[in-house]
Enzyme design. Structure first.
Site, short mmCIF file in Angstrom:
data_model
loop_
_atom_site.label_atom_id
_atom_site.label_comp_id
_atom_site.label_asym_id
_atom_site.label_seq_id
_atom_site.Cartn_x
_atom_site.Cartn_y
_atom_site.Cartn_z
CB VAL A 148 5.53 -2.27 8.01
CG1 VAL A 148 5.44 -3.50 8.91
CG2 VAL A 148 6.26 -1.15 8.73
CG ASP A 149 5.39 -7.05 2.71
OD1 ASP A 149 4.45 -7.71 3.22
OD2 ASP A 149 5.76 -7.21 1.53
#
Length: 352
Positions: A148-149
């Site tokens: 998750v970025d």
């Protein structure tokens, strides 16, 4: 004894505080350190890797161990005396511009060390490592650990992951191109829609298929905003459409994300590889540092970033040899000098 929490059959080391007769204080401190090392397997393992001779002496020869510590203390004293002499030489001529520059640099190094000591005392957590945010998902019924970025503009997938998920036949090659940032990466194209399972939700998701990344699937800002997701760091969950998906703990991360390996370079907003215009060649500048920690393996930089083929040229050879004489490798000595701003005494303290 019970009030102090000392159990039966415990070994106690008693020494007179402040006693210093013919060097006996050093020997007593050496014995204390030796017992602490023997009682700490992790410390012993680190010592065996960095200074095998000292580790062997700690296990079998207390006299030799104290002698090696004395030699180390003497070297530290010599380095400190040499530093004091250099300061005195610099102060002899207050109109010497070069001397004033060195004095300024010395003052700056002292400020840096004081700042570091303050951080170690009041915020030691800043020196720890941070576990990246991964969640378990399924793409076309294939399980994937997604990174998750929120700094990545688009959701990225590697060709290997796309092949495993059966998406290679759906790639739109009109969106192919070259992404440039910290290095370059080839964009194979885009998969406009695929089914992604998150908890009990089935979400439509688009993927940019790009080579050269060390993550199988990067869950970017486009999907986070499209599904109104919330990264809750207090609970350690990704909240999406009323569901809470727990972030993976460190031991559950994929092998590519382990911190024991080379530091990862996730695609972020500073990297044009996550841009919304495939095929567009963009420029970008990366952070010039290597991000090494003491004791870690040297990290290979991209060819465009290699500006100094011999980093030891930044420091006097005598400083490097002094640290190597303490039993450390040349690479460890150079990294310690970089962390200490060239101060040999502080670098030796870091290594120990």
């Amino acid at each position: 004894m019970q009030e102090y929490g000392i159990p039966d059959n415990a070994m106690l080391l008693l020494r007179r505080k402040g006693a210093n007769v013919g060097g006996r204080q050093i020997e007593q401190d050496a014995e204390t350190m030796r017992l602490q090392i023997l009682g700490n397997p992790e410390l012993m393992r680190q010592l065996q890797q960095s200074q095998p001779e000292l580790a062997a002496a700690a296990q079998s020869d207390p006299g030799r161990f104290a002698e090696l510590l004395r030699h180390t203390a003497e070297r530290h004293q010599e380095v400190e005396l040499e530093r004091q002499r250099e300061i005195e030489r610099l102060n002899l001529d207050p109109f010497d511009i070069e001397a004033q520059r060195k004095i300024e640099e010395h003052i700056r190094q002292q400020a840096v060390l004081e700042n570091m000591e303050h951080a170690l005392e009041f915020s030691p957590e800043s020196f720890g490592r941070v576990t990246m945010l991964y969640i378990p998902v399924e793409v076309n019924s294939h399980p994937v650990k997604a990174f998750v970025d929120s700094g990545a503009q688009q959701t990225i997938m590697s060709p290997e992951c796309a092949e495993a998920c059966g998406l290679m036949r759906l790639i739109d090659k009109r969106f192919a191109g070259i992404a440039r940032g910290v290095g370059t990466a080839k964009i194979l194209g885009r998969v406009h829609s695929a089914q992604l399972k998150l908890a009990d939700l089935y979400l439509p998701c688009s993927f940019t298929i790009m080579e050269g990344r060390d993550v199988d699937l990067l869950f970017g800002l486009d999907m986070l905003k499209a599904h109104q997701a919330c990264i809750d760091l207090q609970k350690g969950v990704l909240r999406i459409q009323g569901r809470e998906v727990q972030f993976l703990s460190e031991h559950e991360l994929p092998d590519k994300a382990r911190f024991m390996e080379e530091p990862q370079e996730p695609v972020s907003s500073s990297n044009p590889a996550s841009g919304s215009n495939p095929g567009q060649v963009s420029g970008g500048s990366g952070f010039p540092g290597t991000g090494n920690t003491l004791g870690s393996a040297p990290v290979a930089r991209p060819p465009t970033q290699q500006t100094n083929t011999n980093p030891s040229n930044r420091f006097p050879e005598a400083s490097v040899q002094t640290l190597m004489g303490l039993g450390f490798s040349r690479e460890e000595a150079i990294r310690a000098l970089e962390a200490a701003g060239g101060n040999v005494d502080v670098a030796a303290s870091f290594l120990f």
